[in-house]
Structures are given as structure tokens and as C-alpha cells.
Motif scaffolding. Structure first.
Motif, mmCIF file in Angstrom:
data_model
loop_
_atom_site.group_PDB
_atom_site.id
_atom_site.type_symbol
_atom_site.label_atom_id
_atom_site.label_comp_id
_atom_site.label_asym_id
_atom_site.label_seq_id
_atom_site.Cartn_x
_atom_site.Cartn_y
_atom_site.Cartn_z
ATOM 1 N N UNK A 74 0.803 -1.219 0.000
ATOM 2 C CA UNK A 74 0.000 0.000 0.000
ATOM 3 C C UNK A 74 0.835 1.267 0.000
ATOM 4 N N UNK A 75 1.946 1.250 0.747
ATOM 5 C CA UNK A 75 2.774 2.460 0.816
ATOM 6 C C UNK A 75 3.464 2.790 -0.513
ATOM 7 N N UNK A 76 3.567 1.810 -1.426
ATOM 8 C CA UNK A 76 4.166 2.063 -2.734
ATOM 9 C C UNK A 76 3.254 2.902 -3.623
ATOM 10 N N UNK A 77 1.977 2.977 -3.249
ATOM 11 C CA UNK A 77 1.003 3.724 -4.048
ATOM 12 C C UNK A 77 0.591 5.044 -3.401
ATOM 13 N N UNK A 78 1.332 5.475 -2.380
ATOM 14 C CA UNK A 78 0.984 6.717 -1.685
ATOM 15 C C UNK A 78 0.908 7.910 -2.636
ATOM 16 N N UNK A 79 1.742 7.925 -3.652
ATOM 17 C CA UNK A 79 1.782 9.048 -4.591
ATOM 18 C C UNK A 79 0.460 9.231 -5.336
ATOM 19 N N UNK A 80 -0.305 8.146 -5.501
ATOM 20 C CA UNK A 80 -1.569 8.248 -6.234
ATOM 21 C C UNK A 80 -2.785 7.970 -5.354
ATOM 22 N N UNK A 81 -2.571 7.641 -4.110
ATOM 23 C CA UNK A 81 -3.658 7.252 -3.211
ATOM 24 C C UNK A 81 -4.543 8.436 -2.850
ATOM 25 N N UNK A 82 -5.849 8.183 -2.842
ATOM 26 C CA UNK A 82 -6.825 9.199 -2.428
ATOM 27 C C UNK A 82 -7.397 8.842 -1.068
ATOM 28 N N UNK A 83 -6.646 8.150 -0.284
ATOM 29 C CA UNK A 83 -7.109 7.723 1.022
ATOM 30 C C UNK A 83 -6.269 6.550 1.481
ATOM 31 N N UNK A 84 -6.699 5.930 2.551
ATOM 32 C CA UNK A 84 -5.914 4.816 3.070
ATOM 33 C C UNK A 84 -6.101 3.579 2.185
ATOM 34 N N UNK A 85 -5.063 2.792 2.127
ATOM 35 C CA UNK A 85 -5.058 1.569 1.333
ATOM 36 C C UNK A 85 -4.716 0.387 2.226
ATOM 37 N N UNK A 86 -5.176 -0.804 1.860
ATOM 38 C CA UNK A 86 -4.736 -1.982 2.610
ATOM 39 C C UNK A 86 -3.239 -2.207 2.407
ATOM 40 N N UNK A 87 -2.665 -3.044 3.228
ATOM 41 C CA UNK A 87 -1.229 -3.318 3.128
ATOM 42 C C UNK A 87 -0.864 -3.942 1.791
ATOM 43 N N UNK A 88 -1.627 -4.935 1.337
ATOM 44 C CA UNK A 88 -1.357 -5.614 0.071
ATOM 45 C C UNK A 88 -2.358 -5.169 -0.983
ATOM 46 N N UNK A 89 -1.850 -4.749 -2.121
ATOM 47 C CA UNK A 89 -2.679 -4.245 -3.208
ATOM 48 C C UNK A 89 -2.605 -5.208 -4.390
ATOM 49 N N UNK A 90 -3.714 -5.863 -4.750
ATOM 50 C CA UNK A 90 -3.692 -6.797 -5.884
ATOM 51 C C UNK A 90 -3.663 -6.034 -7.209
ATOM 52 N N UNK A 91 -2.798 -6.472 -8.094
ATOM 53 C CA UNK A 91 -2.721 -5.845 -9.405
ATOM 54 C C UNK A 91 -2.215 -6.860 -10.421
ATOM 55 N N UNK A 92 -2.156 -6.419 -11.642
ATOM 56 C CA UNK A 92 -1.563 -7.195 -12.727
ATOM 57 C C UNK A 92 -0.225 -6.548 -13.030
ATOM 58 N N UNK A 93 0.752 -7.365 -13.365
ATOM 59 C CA UNK A 93 2.068 -6.834 -13.722
ATOM 60 C C UNK A 93 2.360 -7.151 -15.186
ATOM 61 N N UNK A 94 2.708 -6.128 -15.918
ATOM 62 C CA UNK A 94 3.232 -6.314 -17.264
ATOM 63 C C UNK A 94 4.714 -6.590 -17.071
ATOM 64 N N UNK A 95 5.120 -7.832 -17.318
ATOM 65 C CA UNK A 95 6.493 -8.240 -17.026
ATOM 66 C C UNK A 95 7.432 -7.825 -18.160
ATOM 67 N N UNK A 96 7.047 -8.150 -19.372
ATOM 68 C CA UNK A 96 7.892 -7.855 -20.532
ATOM 69 C C UNK A 96 7.012 -7.417 -21.693
ATOM 70 N N UNK A 97 7.552 -6.529 -22.505
ATOM 71 C CA UNK A 97 6.935 -6.146 -23.763
ATOM 72 C C UNK A 97 8.072 -5.819 -24.713
ATOM 73 N N UNK A 98 8.009 -6.364 -25.915
ATOM 74 C CA UNK A 98 9.054 -6.079 -26.894
ATOM 75 C C UNK A 98 8.508 -6.123 -28.304
#
Length: 175
Positions: A74-98
């Protein structure tokens, strides 16, 4: 370049793709991944990949991207957060693109990203996804910023950039 020139399909690790071992996007790390790790990563279900095949060149392996599940703190997203976030934030990761060097600067990277955003959008209707995360190569940071991504770290343009696009932004682009 016509839209009929390329086919975008799910990467199948049991398929031998024409020229995959000769793929060159100009990035040694991505090239090495395509040549020696992509098949293994997908077959072991660590990620899913999507490949762009050039119909005019015997369905040559021309571009690709990979997606996987991921979690941010959650603290990794403080720059875009509009409020409190849970500790773990589920997302998708784009690993590679070429995109093969010979096809760069023709809009194919944007086409791949559009496809990836549509996949994340559809998945978010079924499971919790807060957004799309990626580590951008310094040469690609401006590209991702132009797509609406926010840089999460304060590194310079010469550093790998931790970047994020919220599901709200993705949904507003696609709904």
C-alpha cells in the motif's frame, strides 16, 4: 501497414514460432527472455504471454508481452492514493513487452498495450485488481507516461521506472 498484416494471439509454449530464437527488440534482457525463458515461464503458469505474428513474413514472431498477477505494498502507491489503502494491493504486472527493431515506431507497442489493458479490464470484472504495474526500461518511460501511467518512484529518466495505471483509469479509457 495494414491491420491484416498481424495476428495477435495467446502464446502457446507447445508451438514453435518462426524466428522466435532470432527476435531482437534492441534490449538484451528482453531478447534473452524471449530466446530462453518465455516458453518455460508460460508452460509453468508463472505468466501468460501474447504474441504478434507477421503474416507477411511467414507468421514471424514480431512482438509480445507477458502478464502475471502481482501485489504491491500500500505504501508504494501513496503518490496516487486518495485515502488509506490496505497493506497488500492486488494488481496485474506487465512483465515484458518487446517489438522487433524492424517494426518499432509503427504503433505496434500501443496496439499491444491496448490489448493488455483490455485483458486487465475484463479480468477486473471477475477478481480484485487495483491496476496495472510495470518496471519500465529507461528508454520506455516516456512511452508509458504517454499512455497515462504514473511513475511511483522518484528516479531519474536513466533509472528503471516503477509505473502504475489504476483500474479506474483503465476502465474510463475502455468503458
Amino acid at each position: 501497414m495494414s491491420d491484416n498484416r498481424f495476428i495477435l494471439e495467446k502464446y502457446l509454449p507447445t508451438t514453435s514460432y518462426f524466428q522466435q530464437k532470432k527476435f531482437d527488440c534492441g534490449n538484451k534482457l528482453i531478447n534473452k527472455f524471449v530466446h530462453s525463458s518465455l516458453k518455460k515461464q508460460v508452460s509453468r503458469h508463472f505468466s501468460q504471454a501474447y504474441v504478434l505474428l507477421d503474416v507477411e513474413e511467414n507468421e514471424r514472431f514480431s512482438a509480445f508481452y507477458t502478464l502475471t498477477s502481482f501485489k504491491l505494498q500500500g505504501n508504494e502507491l501513496e503518490i496516487i492514493s486518495k485515502g488509506s489503502l490496505p497493506r497488500d494491493i492486488p494488481c496485474v504486472r506487465l512483465v515484458m513487452l518487446g517489438v522487433n527493431i524492424s517494426l518499432q515506431n509503427k504503433g505496434l507497442g500501443r496496439k499491444l498495450m491496448s490489448d493488455a489493458l483490455h485483458r486487465v479490464h475484463r479480468a477486473s470484472k471477475e477478481i480484485g485488481i487495483y491496476g496495472l504495474y510495470l518496471d519500465a526500461d529507461p528508454n520506455a518511460i516516456k512511452f508509458y507516461l504517454s499512455l497515462g501511467f504514473t511513475r511511483l518512484d522518484s528516479g531519474s529518466l536513466d533509472d528503471i521506472g516503477k509505473m502504475f495505471l489504476s483500474i479506474d483509469t483503465i476502465n474510463s479509457l475502455l468503458d
